[in-house]
Scaffold this active site. Structure first.
Site, PDB file in Angstrom:
ATOM      1  N   GLU A 237      56.680  68.988  27.922  1.00 40.16           N
ATOM      2  CA  GLU A 237      55.612  68.363  28.690  1.00 40.16           C
ATOM      3  C   GLU A 237      54.428  69.320  28.803  1.00 40.16           C
ATOM      4  OE1 GLU A 237      53.679  66.217  29.613  1.00 40.16           O
ATOM      5  OE2 GLU A 237      54.779  65.036  31.097  1.00 40.16           O
TER       6      GLU A 237
ATOM      7  N   HIS B 192      61.244  60.426  27.951  1.00 35.75           N
ATOM      8  CA  HIS B 192      62.452  60.580  28.765  1.00 35.75           C
ATOM      9  C   HIS B 192      62.490  59.564  29.909  1.00 35.75           C
ATOM     10  CE1 HIS B 192      60.436  62.336  32.284  1.00 35.75           C
ATOM     11  NE2 HIS B 192      59.679  63.006  31.417  1.00 35.75           N
TER      12      HIS B 192
END
EC number: 5.4.2.11
Length: 248
Positions: free
Chosen positions: A88, A10
């Protein structure tokens, strides 16, 4: 038979800019991150590497990066699969903490062990913390599987079944797969693909917003070990910046 896998971390997030441990906290992209995502999509077009299916985490910084990149590549119509196992790494009690302050408080050895060791998680996050996901509806079905902290080994353990059951199956079907995720979920996947040792993985950094393309053989081993960044110079600069996080 060969397979094509695109990995995209990202773009720069609001908490990247503030130098905070983010983990599962659902922060959005900042302006830099949106620009990185758009450039990532342009790189896909320029290199004629166009995905047939998208995988993302459940976190908006990955989702929005993918949306922006695919819009630029005119691939917003492809199927999308989202799963928490691409999230994550959960940073436990470090979530929301300033990296530089954490480094100063605990010293470099402890800081780097929490941040980079393969199998040492930070202290767990209390469920009543403002940064906890214990009551987040998107994880309501996880039950006891909901992490309160993780090391990279934990991320790999949760990710591998999804790689085997879903991502690999789309690759086997001849699809070019785009995985838009996070620094540590992608590090875990790269560790698996490239056979990186538990010790060496500590030195691997993945830049934001720059597509990393793997060509895999019939056994899903890389024909181009380490993958190929579609903008190698920008990737090298970004990797330096990621490595220096916490030192400012």
């Amino acid at each position: 038979m060969t397979y094509k896998l695109i990995l995209l971390r990202h773009g720069h997030s609001e908490w990247n800019a503030k130098n905070l441990f983010t983990g599962w906290v659902d922060v959005d992209l900042n302006d830099q991150g949106r620009e990185e995502a758009a450039r990532g999509g342009e790189l896909l077009v320029e290199n004629n590497v166009l995905p047939d299916v998208l995988y993302t985490s459940l976190l908006k910084r990955a989702i929005n990066t993918a949306n922006i990149a695919l819009d630029k590549a005119d691939r917003g119509w492809i199927p999308v699969k989202r799963d928490w196992r691409l999230n994550e790494r959960h940073y436990g009690a470090l979530q929301g903490k300033d990296k530089a302050q954490t480094l100063a408080e605990y010293g470099e050895e402890q800081f780097m062990e929490w941040r980079r060791s393969y199998d040492t998680p930070p202290p767990p996050l209390d469920d009543d913390s403002e940064f906890s996901q214990a009551h987040d509806p998107r994880y309501a079905d996880l039950g006891d599987a909901l992490p309160r902290t993780e090391c990279l080994k934990d991320v790999l353990i949760r990710l591998m079944p999804y790689w085997e059951s879903d991502i690999k199956e789309d690759l086997k079907a001849g699809k070019t797969v785009l995985v838009t995720a996070h620094g540590n979920s992608l590090r875990a996947l790269v560790k698996h693909l490239d056979g990186i040792s538990d010790e060496a993985i500590a030195g691997l950094n993945i830049p934001t917003g720059i597509p990393l393309v793997y060509d895999l053989d019939e056994n899903f081993k890389p024909l181009n070990p380490g993958g190929t960044y579609l903008d190698p110079e920008a990737a090298a600069e970004s990797i330096k910046a990621v490595a220096n996080q916490g030192k400012k």
